[in-house]
Write a protein that holds these residues in place. Structure first.
Motif, PDB file in Angstrom:
ATOM      1  N   GLY A 187      67.710  68.919   2.705  1.00 36.17           N
ATOM      2  CA  GLY A 187      68.830  67.706   3.034  1.00 36.17           C
ATOM      3  C   GLY A 187      67.991  66.263   2.930  1.00 36.17           C
ATOM      4  O   GLY A 187      66.735  66.591   3.444  1.00 36.17           O
ATOM      5  N   LYS A 245      68.448  62.511   4.427  1.00 36.89           N
ATOM      6  CA  LYS A 245      69.153  61.185   5.167  1.00 36.89           C
ATOM      7  C   LYS A 245      69.385  60.231   4.279  1.00 36.89           C
ATOM      8  O   LYS A 245      68.493  59.536   3.841  1.00 36.89           O
ATOM      9  CB  LYS A 245      68.439  60.760   6.450  1.00 36.89           C
ATOM     10  N   GLY A 305      57.795  59.338  -1.851  1.00 44.82           N
ATOM     11  CA  GLY A 305      57.269  60.342  -0.700  1.00 44.82           C
ATOM     12  C   GLY A 305      58.394  61.328  -0.655  1.00 44.82           C
ATOM     13  O   GLY A 305      58.093  62.509  -0.633  1.00 44.82           O
ATOM     14  N   ASN A 306      59.689  60.877  -0.711  1.00 46.82           N
ATOM     15  CA  ASN A 306      60.851  61.886  -0.881  1.00 46.82           C
ATOM     16  C   ASN A 306      60.774  62.528  -1.858  1.00 46.82           C
ATOM     17  O   ASN A 306      61.043  63.902  -1.878  1.00 46.82           O
ATOM     18  CB  ASN A 306      61.989  61.087  -0.638  1.00 46.82           C
ATOM     19  N   PHE A 331      71.803  69.057   0.508  1.00 47.46           N
ATOM     20  CA  PHE A 331      72.937  68.106   1.035  1.00 47.46           C
ATOM     21  C   PHE A 331      72.636  66.924   1.478  1.00 47.46           C
ATOM     22  O   PHE A 331      71.178  66.511   1.376  1.00 47.46           O
ATOM     23  CB  PHE A 331      73.806  69.019   2.201  1.00 47.46           C
ATOM     24  N   TYR A 385      69.372  65.137  17.526  1.00 48.20           N
ATOM     25  CA  TYR A 385      69.677  65.251  15.951  1.00 48.20           C
ATOM     26  C   TYR A 385      68.911  66.629  15.413  1.00 48.20           C
ATOM     27  O   TYR A 385      69.395  67.485  14.793  1.00 48.20           O
ATOM     28  CB  TYR A 385      69.513  64.119  14.966  1.00 48.20           C
ATOM     29  N   MET A 395      70.108  69.515  12.919  1.00 47.31           N
ATOM     30  CA  MET A 395      69.402  69.825  11.875  1.00 47.31           C
ATOM     31  C   MET A 395      69.204  71.413  11.826  1.00 47.31           C
ATOM     32  O   MET A 395      69.508  72.047  10.721  1.00 47.31           O
ATOM     33  CB  MET A 395      68.108  69.165  11.946  1.00 47.31           C
ATOM     34  N   ASP A 404      72.539  72.668  10.394  1.00 49.57           N
ATOM     35  CA  ASP A 404      72.570  72.606   9.125  1.00 49.57           C
ATOM     36  C   ASP A 404      71.828  73.886   8.299  1.00 49.57           C
ATOM     37  O   ASP A 404      72.301  74.146   7.366  1.00 49.57           O
ATOM     38  CB  ASP A 404      71.627  71.281   8.610  1.00 49.57           C
ATOM     39  N   VAL A 412      60.511  71.006   2.870  1.00 47.27           N
ATOM     40  CA  VAL A 412      60.593  69.995   3.679  1.00 47.27           C
ATOM     41  C   VAL A 412      59.117  69.265   3.256  1.00 47.27           C
ATOM     42  O   VAL A 412      58.067  69.967   2.986  1.00 47.27           O
ATOM     43  CB  VAL A 412      60.857  70.079   4.760  1.00 47.27           C
ATOM     44  N   GLY A 413      58.964  68.019   3.750  1.00 49.06           N
ATOM     45  CA  GLY A 413      57.738  67.424   3.630  1.00 49.06           C
ATOM     46  C   GLY A 413      57.136  67.594   5.287  1.00 49.06           C
ATOM     47  O   GLY A 413      57.854  68.148   6.037  1.00 49.06           O
ATOM     48  N   ASP A 459      56.206  66.180   7.892  1.00 48.14           N
ATOM     49  CA  ASP A 459      57.124  65.624   9.106  1.00 48.14           C
ATOM     50  C   ASP A 459      58.122  66.358   9.494  1.00 48.14           C
ATOM     51  O   ASP A 459      58.613  66.031  10.816  1.00 48.14           O
ATOM     52  CB  ASP A 459      57.458  64.060   8.593  1.00 48.14           C
ATOM     53  N   GLN A 460      58.830  67.016   8.721  1.00 46.43           N
ATOM     54  CA  GLN A 460      60.130  67.773   9.364  1.00 46.43           C
ATOM     55  C   GLN A 460      59.778  69.164   9.551  1.00 46.43           C
ATOM     56  O   GLN A 460      60.671  70.064  10.139  1.00 46.43           O
ATOM     57  CB  GLN A 460      61.020  67.710   8.272  1.00 46.43           C
ATOM     58  N   VAL A 480      52.964  62.019   1.734  1.00 45.21           N
ATOM     59  CA  VAL A 480      52.538  60.906   0.949  1.00 45.21           C
ATOM     60  C   VAL A 480      52.460  59.792   1.721  1.00 45.21           C
ATOM     61  O   VAL A 480      53.264  59.460   2.640  1.00 45.21           O
ATOM     62  CB  VAL A 480      53.498  60.692  -0.084  1.00 45.21           C
ATOM     63  N   MET A 534      54.251  57.081   3.848  1.00 42.42           N
ATOM     64  CA  MET A 534      55.233  56.265   3.286  1.00 42.42           C
ATOM     65  C   MET A 534      56.657  56.435   3.838  1.00 42.42           C
ATOM     66  O   MET A 534      57.130  57.634   4.068  1.00 42.42           O
ATOM     67  CB  MET A 534      55.281  56.669   1.721  1.00 42.42           C
ATOM     68  N   LYS A 570      60.919  55.191   4.601  1.00 38.66           N
ATOM     69  CA  LYS A 570      62.117  54.022   4.409  1.00 38.66           C
ATOM     70  C   LYS A 570      62.030  52.757   5.206  1.00 38.66           C
ATOM     71  O   LYS A 570      62.544  51.784   4.807  1.00 38.66           O
ATOM     72  CB  LYS A 570      63.452  54.749   4.597  1.00 38.66           C
TER      73      LYS A 570
HETATM   74  P1  TYM Z   1      64.328  62.495   5.581  1.00 35.51           P
HETATM   75  O1  TYM Z   1      65.408  61.658   5.037  1.00 35.51           O
HETATM   76  O2  TYM Z   1      63.535  61.550   6.635  1.00 35.51           O
HETATM   77  O3  TYM Z   1      63.340  62.540   4.388  1.00 35.51           O
HETATM   78  C1  TYM Z   1      63.667  63.658   3.379  1.00 35.51           C
HETATM   79  C2  TYM Z   1      62.511  64.539   3.056  1.00 35.51           C
HETATM   80  O4  TYM Z   1      61.579  63.879   2.593  1.00 35.51           O
HETATM   81  C3  TYM Z   1      60.398  64.191   3.012  1.00 35.51           C
HETATM   82  N1  TYM Z   1      59.630  63.073   3.277  1.00 35.51           N
HETATM   83  C4  TYM Z   1      58.262  63.077   2.854  1.00 35.51           C
HETATM   84  N2  TYM Z   1      57.443  64.083   2.118  1.00 35.51           N
HETATM   85  C5  TYM Z   1      56.233  63.585   1.904  1.00 35.51           C
HETATM   86  N3  TYM Z   1      55.600  62.378   2.341  1.00 35.51           N
HETATM   87  C6  TYM Z   1      56.364  61.208   2.831  1.00 35.51           C
HETATM   88  N4  TYM Z   1      55.681  60.033   2.875  1.00 35.51           N
HETATM   89  C7  TYM Z   1      57.698  61.946   3.145  1.00 35.51           C
HETATM   90  N5  TYM Z   1      58.837  60.953   3.784  1.00 35.51           N
HETATM   91  C8  TYM Z   1      59.846  61.943   3.788  1.00 35.51           C
HETATM   92  C9  TYM Z   1      60.810  64.781   4.430  1.00 35.51           C
HETATM   93  O5  TYM Z   1      59.930  65.685   4.974  1.00 35.51           O
HETATM   94  C10 TYM Z   1      62.022  65.480   4.106  1.00 35.51           C
HETATM   95  O6  TYM Z   1      61.880  66.834   3.541  1.00 35.51           O
HETATM   96  N6  TYM Z   1      66.034  65.317   9.275  1.00 35.51           N
HETATM   97  C11 TYM Z   1      65.785  65.426   7.987  1.00 35.51           C
HETATM   98  C12 TYM Z   1      66.727  65.609   6.956  1.00 35.51           C
HETATM   99  C13 TYM Z   1      67.476  66.794   7.230  1.00 35.51           C
HETATM  100  C14 TYM Z   1      67.095  68.046   7.044  1.00 35.51           C
HETATM  101  C15 TYM Z   1      68.107  69.149   7.580  1.00 35.51           C
HETATM  102  C16 TYM Z   1      66.181  68.599   5.842  1.00 35.51           C
HETATM  103  C17 TYM Z   1      68.769  66.971   8.113  1.00 35.51           C
HETATM  104  N7  TYM Z   1      69.115  68.237   8.036  1.00 35.51           N
HETATM  105  C18 TYM Z   1      68.106  70.351   7.197  1.00 35.51           C
HETATM  106  C19 TYM Z   1      66.038  69.982   5.831  1.00 35.51           C
HETATM  107  C20 TYM Z   1      66.841  70.776   6.231  1.00 35.51           C
HETATM  108  C21 TYM Z   1      65.133  63.835   7.678  1.00 35.51           C
HETATM  109  O7  TYM Z   1      65.382  62.937   8.475  1.00 35.51           O
HETATM  110  O8  TYM Z   1      64.546  63.842   6.341  1.00 35.51           O
END
Ligand code: TYM
Length: 353
Positions: A33, A35, A43-44, A64, A152, A156, A159, A170-171, A173-174, A210, A220, A222
């Motif tokens: 998912g 956010k 990056g996303n 989602f 949070y 997660m 979820d 996921v990236g 960071d997650q 990224v 990178m 938001k």
């Molecule tokens: P979010 O919304 O910060 O980021 C969404 C996805 O994008 C990846 N991402 C990146 N990947 C590479 N380089 C970057 N600079 C970069 N910035 C963001 C993140 O790693 C992520 O995969 N907590 C999560 C959302 C979430 C979720 C979950 C994800 C909630 N429940 C269950 C997976 C499973 C979040 O804040 O992602």
């Protein structure tokens, strides 16, 4: 597809295992998912969405919009509404196919909040205090950190665990949150008997992080303060090209992939590689003896073309009414699975008398 076992029907392709039960093949399940807190950026796309698209043919996919996570920091209702709609339209414009992937809104499936609370009660304070995002914000002395931001990660976990996901793309960071999910699932299974599948994080080889175009030591994001460092998927394509042209590199002057000493250049090579599918080594060898300016021109054009195509599809989807249709269908499918799981959990913990 290769059959792995003679005794039972287990098959494998390059990176998927199928288990045949009766007449049907059960696919491994994947869930992820994003956010809707701001505009989506490259990056996303590279760290997450491009992976979702890649895997939707081979896995049973649940994607989602993590809107309950979006209110851990203050956000105006009108912005949240717009970001949510944009995110669904962008998922579709990026190539997610609702006939293959279940796309839904977290708040449409009440089991997320319910299991979120259970997972919060399975978490220790110390574990949550070690989560990077909370730790960074408290270390910086940021004001107004909400309790939601602290709790949070267990949401997660919920979820993911509601759907018995095998993999979570996921990236990087997650990753820490998926590790916590594994810990909480194991703890619950140990305390109440086997209930949850233990999921695995899945990151890409190229582009799991990224970096900012202006400060390639930072990701990178938001929320980054310098908009020139981030390329939004809804940026004007010409402005995005300019951001690539003015990306920070180094004074070494040799085109090679060296994230340690040439992080800005490595970041640009990653972007070009993921958007075109050309391996980094191949790009590097085409640019032997050439300058950064020429390479940036090519990458700028790649980004320009990518955004132009993407935004044309996005605009078409937004006006087509497809977003509401996809979310309605997704909520039904997701609720069916999630409600079954929460009923099981409620029984085990003694909520059902
Ligand atoms: P979010 O919304 O910060 O980021 C969404 C996805 O994008 C990846 N991402 C990146 N990947 C590479 N380089 C970057 N600079 C970069 N910035 C963001 C993140 O790693 C992520 O995969 N907590 C999560 C959302 C979430 C979720 C979950 C994800 C909630 N429940 C269950 C997976 C499973 C979040 O804040 O992602």
């Amino acid at each position: 597809m290769k059959r792995l076992s003679k005794k039972c029907a287990i098959y494998a392709t390059d990176d998927t295992i199928f288990v045949q039960i009766g007449g049907t093949i059960t696919m491994k399940r994947m869930l992820s998912g994003i956010k809707p807190t701001g505009r989506l950026h490259l990056g996303n796309y590279i760290g997450a969405i491009s992976q979702f698209k890649k895997y939707q043919d081979e896995y049973e996919m649940f994607i989602f919009i993590a809107n309950e996570h979006a209110i851990t920091v203050p956000i105006e209702a009108k912005d949240l509404r717009k970001n949510t709609k944009d995110l669904v339209a962008l998922y579709l414009a990026c190539g997610l196919d609702p006939s293959k992937a279940t796309i839904f809104l977290q708040s449409d499936v009440s089991a997320h909040a319910k299991l979120g609370w259970v997972m919060t009660c399975m978490s220790y304070m110390g574990e949550l205090q070690r989560m990077t995002q909370y730790k960074d914000k408290t270390a910086k002395g940021e004001a107004g950190i909400t309790a939601g931001l602290f709790t949070y990660p267990p949401l997660m976990a919920a979820d993911i665990l509601l759907y018995d996901a095998d993999y979570v793309p996921v990236g990087v960071d997650q990753k820490q949150h998926v590790e916590l999910t594994r810990t909480l699932a194991e703890r619950f299974n140990h305390r109440y008997s086997d209930t949850f599948k233990i999921p695995e994080p899945l990151t890409t080889k190229v582009g799991q992080k990224v970096y900012s175009l202006q400060d390639p030591t930072k990701k990178m994001s938001k929320s980054a303060s310098d908009p020139k460092g981030t390329i939004d998927l809804l940026d004007d394509p010409a402005a995005a090209r300019k951001k690539i042209m003015s990306a920070k590199t180094d004074s070494i002057g040799i085109i090679q992939y060296d994230p340690q000493d040439q992080p800005g250049l490595a970041n640009l090579l990653t972007i070009q590689s993921v958007l075109t599918g050309e391996p980094v080594e191949s790009i590097v060898s085409r640019y032997e003896g050439k300058g950064y300016g020429e390479l940036k021109k090519e990458i700028g054009q790649t980004v320009f073309d990518f955004l132009t195509d993407l935004q044309a599809r996005y605009n078409e989807i937004l006006t087509s009414g497809k977003v509401d249709e996809v979310l309605k269908e997704g909520a039904e499918k997701a609720s069916f699975i999630a409600n079954k799981k929460i009923r099981k959990v409620y029984k085990k913990i003694g909520f059902t008398i």
